[in-house]
Structure formats: C-alpha cells, structure tokens
Design a protein around this motif. Structure first.
Motif, PDB file in Angstrom:
ATOM      1  N   GLU A 126      14.112   3.271  -3.958  1.00 24.54           N
ATOM      2  CA  GLU A 126      12.871   3.170  -4.740  1.00 24.54           C
ATOM      3  C   GLU A 126      11.826   2.462  -3.885  1.00 24.54           C
ATOM      4  OE1 GLU A 126      11.153   1.085  -8.796  1.00 24.54           O
ATOM      5  OE2 GLU A 126      13.279   0.967  -8.350  1.00 24.54           O
ATOM      6  N   HIS A 127      10.687   3.094  -3.704  1.00 23.37           N
ATOM      7  CA  HIS A 127       9.650   2.545  -2.834  1.00 23.37           C
ATOM      8  C   HIS A 127       8.633   1.722  -3.605  1.00 23.37           C
ATOM      9  CE1 HIS A 127      10.290   6.115   0.173  1.00 23.37           C
ATOM     10  NE2 HIS A 127      11.401   5.448  -0.084  1.00 23.37           N
ATOM     11  N   ALA A 128       8.005   0.792  -2.902  1.00 26.85           N
ATOM     12  CA  ALA A 128       6.876   0.056  -3.457  1.00 26.85           C
ATOM     13  C   ALA A 128       5.630   0.907  -3.250  1.00 26.85           C
ATOM     14  CB  ALA A 128       6.717  -1.287  -2.748  1.00 26.85           C
ATOM     15  N   GLN A 129       4.721   0.870  -4.195  1.00 24.28           N
ATOM     16  CA  GLN A 129       3.464   1.592  -4.056  1.00 24.28           C
ATOM     17  C   GLN A 129       2.314   0.642  -4.342  1.00 24.28           C
ATOM     18  OE1 GLN A 129       3.732   5.171  -6.458  1.00 24.28           O
ATOM     19  NE2 GLN A 129       4.898   6.195  -4.860  1.00 24.28           N
ATOM     20  N   VAL A 130       1.298   0.734  -3.493  1.00 31.04           N
ATOM     21  CA  VAL A 130       0.136  -0.135  -3.604  1.00 31.04           C
ATOM     22  C   VAL A 130      -1.113   0.734  -3.601  1.00 31.04           C
ATOM     23  CG1 VAL A 130      -1.150  -2.019  -2.509  1.00 31.04           C
ATOM     24  CG2 VAL A 130       1.346  -1.997  -2.402  1.00 31.04           C
ATOM     25  N   TRP A 131      -2.032   0.413  -4.483  1.00 27.90           N
ATOM     26  CA  TRP A 131      -3.322   1.096  -4.571  1.00 27.90           C
ATOM     27  C   TRP A 131      -4.308   0.379  -3.649  1.00 27.90           C
ATOM     28  CZ3 TRP A 131      -5.318   5.404  -6.607  1.00 27.90           C
ATOM     29  CH2 TRP A 131      -6.684   5.489  -6.822  1.00 27.90           C
ATOM     30  N   VAL A 132      -5.009   1.143  -2.813  1.00 29.96           N
ATOM     31  CA  VAL A 132      -6.050   0.579  -1.955  1.00 29.96           C
ATOM     32  C   VAL A 132      -7.379   1.151  -2.417  1.00 29.96           C
ATOM     33  CG1 VAL A 132      -6.903   0.261   0.395  1.00 29.96           C
ATOM     34  CG2 VAL A 132      -4.450   0.522  -0.005  1.00 29.96           C
ATOM     35  N   GLU A 133      -8.243   0.278  -2.885  1.00 28.80           N
ATOM     36  CA  GLU A 133      -9.575   0.687  -3.327  1.00 28.80           C
ATOM     37  C   GLU A 133     -10.403   1.061  -2.105  1.00 28.80           C
ATOM     38  OE1 GLU A 133     -12.159   1.870  -5.948  1.00 28.80           O
ATOM     39  OE2 GLU A 133     -10.289   0.933  -6.595  1.00 28.80           O
ATOM     40  N   LYS A 134     -10.975   2.271  -2.099  1.00 23.68           N
ATOM     41  CA  LYS A 134     -11.712   2.758  -0.934  1.00 23.68           C
ATOM     42  C   LYS A 134     -12.951   1.914  -0.644  1.00 23.68           C
ATOM     43  CE  LYS A 134     -10.367   7.586  -1.497  1.00 23.68           C
ATOM     44  NZ  LYS A 134     -10.825   8.925  -1.911  1.00 23.68           N
ATOM     45  N   SER A 135     -13.647   1.487  -1.689  1.00 22.49           N
ATOM     46  CA  SER A 135     -14.934   0.824  -1.489  1.00 22.49           C
ATOM     47  C   SER A 135     -14.811  -0.545  -0.827  1.00 22.49           C
ATOM     48  CB  SER A 135     -15.667   0.680  -2.820  1.00 22.49           C
ATOM     49  OG  SER A 135     -14.914  -0.134  -3.710  1.00 22.49           O
ATOM     50  N   ASP A 136     -13.820  -1.344  -1.218  1.00 20.01           N
ATOM     51  CA  ASP A 136     -13.754  -2.707  -0.685  1.00 20.01           C
ATOM     52  C   ASP A 136     -12.387  -3.080  -0.108  1.00 20.01           C
ATOM     53  OD1 ASP A 136     -12.238  -2.964  -2.968  1.00 20.01           O
ATOM     54  OD2 ASP A 136     -13.594  -4.372  -3.958  1.00 20.01           O
ATOM     55  N   LYS A 137     -11.446  -2.134  -0.103  1.00 17.34           N
ATOM     56  CA  LYS A 137     -10.107  -2.325   0.456  1.00 17.34           C
ATOM     57  C   LYS A 137      -9.299  -3.408  -0.256  1.00 17.34           C
ATOM     58  CE  LYS A 137     -11.192  -0.536   5.026  1.00 17.34           C
ATOM     59  NZ  LYS A 137     -12.632  -0.415   4.895  1.00 17.34           N
ATOM     60  N   THR A 138      -9.641  -3.705  -1.512  1.00 19.33           N
ATOM     61  CA  THR A 138      -8.776  -4.592  -2.284  1.00 19.33           C
ATOM     62  C   THR A 138      -7.523  -3.817  -2.663  1.00 19.33           C
ATOM     63  OG1 THR A 138      -9.909  -4.014  -4.340  1.00 19.33           O
ATOM     64  CG2 THR A 138     -10.610  -6.045  -3.249  1.00 19.33           C
ATOM     65  N   LEU A 139      -6.438  -4.543  -2.876  1.00 20.80           N
ATOM     66  CA  LEU A 139      -5.169  -3.937  -3.234  1.00 20.80           C
ATOM     67  C   LEU A 139      -4.870  -4.218  -4.697  1.00 20.80           C
ATOM     68  CD1 LEU A 139      -3.028  -5.006  -0.129  1.00 20.80           C
ATOM     69  CD2 LEU A 139      -4.531  -3.029  -0.376  1.00 20.80           C
ATOM     70  N   SER A 140      -4.136  -3.330  -5.321  1.00 22.36           N
ATOM     71  CA  SER A 140      -3.667  -3.541  -6.688  1.00 22.36           C
ATOM     72  C   SER A 140      -2.499  -2.593  -6.915  1.00 22.36           C
ATOM     73  CB  SER A 140      -4.784  -3.295  -7.710  1.00 22.36           C
ATOM     74  OG  SER A 140      -5.232  -1.955  -7.641  1.00 22.36           O
ATOM     75  N   PHE A 141      -1.989  -2.610  -8.135  1.00 19.76           N
ATOM     76  CA  PHE A 141      -0.904  -1.703  -8.454  1.00 19.76           C
ATOM     77  C   PHE A 141      -1.512  -0.349  -8.794  1.00 19.76           C
ATOM     78  CE2 PHE A 141       0.619  -5.992  -9.305  1.00 19.76           C
ATOM     79  CZ  PHE A 141       1.701  -6.015  -8.442  1.00 19.76           C
ATOM     80  N   PRO A 142      -0.873   0.746  -8.384  1.00 19.01           N
ATOM     81  CA  PRO A 142      -1.485   2.067  -8.547  1.00 19.01           C
ATOM     82  C   PRO A 142      -1.574   2.509 -10.008  1.00 19.01           C
ATOM     83  CG  PRO A 142       0.723   2.286  -7.639  1.00 19.01           C
ATOM     84  CD  PRO A 142       0.420   0.822  -7.698  1.00 19.01           C
ATOM     85  N   PRO A 143      -2.641   3.274 -10.321  1.00 23.20           N
ATOM     86  CA  PRO A 143      -2.793   3.781 -11.684  1.00 23.20           C
ATOM     87  C   PRO A 143      -1.908   4.997 -11.965  1.00 23.20           C
ATOM     88  CG  PRO A 143      -4.628   4.498 -10.335  1.00 23.20           C
ATOM     89  CD  PRO A 143      -3.786   3.594  -9.482  1.00 23.20           C
ATOM     90  N   CYS A 144      -1.207   5.491 -10.948  1.00 22.03           N
ATOM     91  CA  CYS A 144      -0.342   6.655 -11.129  1.00 22.03           C
ATOM     92  C   CYS A 144       0.924   6.454 -10.299  1.00 22.03           C
ATOM     93  CB  CYS A 144      -1.061   7.929 -10.669  1.00 22.03           C
ATOM     94  SG  CYS A 144      -1.452   7.934  -8.903  1.00 22.03           S
ATOM     95  N   ASP A 145       1.970   7.155 -10.668  1.00 19.18           N
ATOM     96  CA  ASP A 145       3.216   7.133  -9.897  1.00 19.18           C
ATOM     97  C   ASP A 145       3.292   8.427  -9.104  1.00 19.18           C
ATOM     98  OD1 ASP A 145       4.198   4.668 -10.749  1.00 19.18           O
ATOM     99  OD2 ASP A 145       5.031   5.548 -12.566  1.00 19.18           O
ATOM    100  N   LEU A 146       3.456   8.316  -7.808  1.00 18.35           N
ATOM    101  CA  LEU A 146       3.590   9.480  -6.947  1.00 18.35           C
ATOM    102  C   LEU A 146       4.974   9.491  -6.328  1.00 18.35           C
ATOM    103  CD1 LEU A 146       0.168   9.399  -5.067  1.00 18.35           C
ATOM    104  CD2 LEU A 146       0.797  10.842  -6.982  1.00 18.35           C
ATOM    105  N   VAL A 147       5.485  10.680  -6.078  1.00 12.60           N
ATOM    106  CA  VAL A 147       6.765  10.813  -5.399  1.00 12.60           C
ATOM    107  C   VAL A 147       6.502  11.308  -3.987  1.00 12.60           C
ATOM    108  CG1 VAL A 147       8.992  11.986  -5.395  1.00 12.60           C
ATOM    109  CG2 VAL A 147       7.945  11.323  -7.567  1.00 12.60           C
ATOM    110  N   PHE A 148       6.901  10.516  -3.009  1.00 13.66           N
ATOM    111  CA  PHE A 148       6.739  10.886  -1.617  1.00 13.66           C
ATOM    112  C   PHE A 148       8.070  11.404  -1.111  1.00 13.66           C
ATOM    113  CE2 PHE A 148       3.289   8.067  -2.396  1.00 13.66           C
ATOM    114  CZ  PHE A 148       2.287   8.447  -1.532  1.00 13.66           C
ATOM    115  N   ARG A 149       8.049  12.495  -0.404  1.00 14.70           N
ATOM    116  CA  ARG A 149       9.288  13.073   0.119  1.00 14.70           C
ATOM    117  C   ARG A 149       9.244  13.148   1.615  1.00 14.70           C
ATOM    118  NH1 ARG A 149      11.999  15.003  -4.392  1.00 14.70           N
ATOM    119  NH2 ARG A 149      10.609  15.404  -6.092  1.00 14.70           N
TER     120      ARG A 149
END
Length: 149
Positions: A126-149
């Motif tokens: 199980e991977h960690a996922q982090v949201w990176v805001e494009k405008s200011d590069k702040t990090l937060s928890f993502p608003p969606c769950d994505l599956v990376f393969r």
C-alpha cells in the motif's frame, strides 16, 4: 492562364518541414509538462527524505511550503498531527520510515489544481499518496485515490 506547374519535390519538403515543426512543438510541450511534474515529485521526495531522517521541522516546512513556519504560532501544534503521528513517526500510519521512493504521479480524474504523487514507503504494497498544489507547492492529503501500476 499561367498556373504554376506542380513541383512534387517542393511539396514534399514543405510537408517534411511542417511535420518536423509539429514534432518539435509537441516534444517541447511534453518535456515542459514532465519537468513540472518532476519538480512536484521532487518536493514530495524531499518531504519523505526529511521524514526518513526524522527531521519533522523540515518536513513540516516542506509540507506547508514555508521554511519559516515556526514564526507562525498557529502552525506549531499541528506539526505533531501531520508529521510524527499521521505519517512518519513511530506511532504513525507508516511507522518509522526506513525506505521510501517516489513511484509516480498523476492528476485526479476530472483534473484539479494539483497532482497526486505516489510514494512506496518501507516497501509496503500500500503506497502513500500526497497531493501537491500546483500554485504554491503546498502538500496535503489527496482528494482522490489513484491506483498506480
């Protein structure tokens, strides 16, 4: 009527020039987008590097995209909830981070104002996922769950 004779060689060269220009423009656009995503992935990599070193002050500064975050009194209590408990501390979801690697990045379905960066922590499935805001590069928890393969 003095119509010019069709010059097949001239037409072929013109077509080749147009194809080369289109390929160059598309390549430049793809590279520019890749570099932008790469920079955001690097921010997440630095964040997890700081967590791995248990440097929660630096990690929080990266999370907030504010290395001088300590000057904002309201931020100080939330460092524990963000870094040491929620993600990278001994009692956190991931435990003490021993290994970490940025695995990939993508946008949420429907777009959004940032990207999701996927990180393999401690070689867990199980991977960690982090949201990176494009405008200011702040990090937060993502608003969606994505599956990376």
């Amino acid at each position: 009527m003095d119509a010019q004779e069709f010059d097949a060689e001239k037409a072929r060269k013109k077509k080749q020039r147009i194809i080369v220009i289109v390929v160059v423009v598309l390549t430049v656009l793809a590279l520019a987008g890749g570099f932008a995503i790469g920079r955001k992935s690097m921010v997440v990599g630095k964040f997890f590097d700081a967590l791995q070193k248990q440097d929660f002050n630096t990690a929080y500064g990266i999370w907030m995209h504010d290395p001088d975050w300590k000057h904002i009194p309201a931020s100080i209590p939330s460092i524990r909830s963000m870094s040491s408990i929620a993600i990278g501390g001994p009692g956190g979801e991931w435990g003490t981070i021993k290994t970490q690697k940025v695995y990939g990045s993508a946008s949420c379905p429907g777009g959004g104002s940032g990207i999701v960066v996927d990180v393999v922590v401690n070689d867990r499935a199980e991977h960690a996922q982090v949201w990176v805001e494009k405008s200011d590069k702040t990090l937060s928890f993502p608003p969606c769950d994505l599956v990376f393969r």
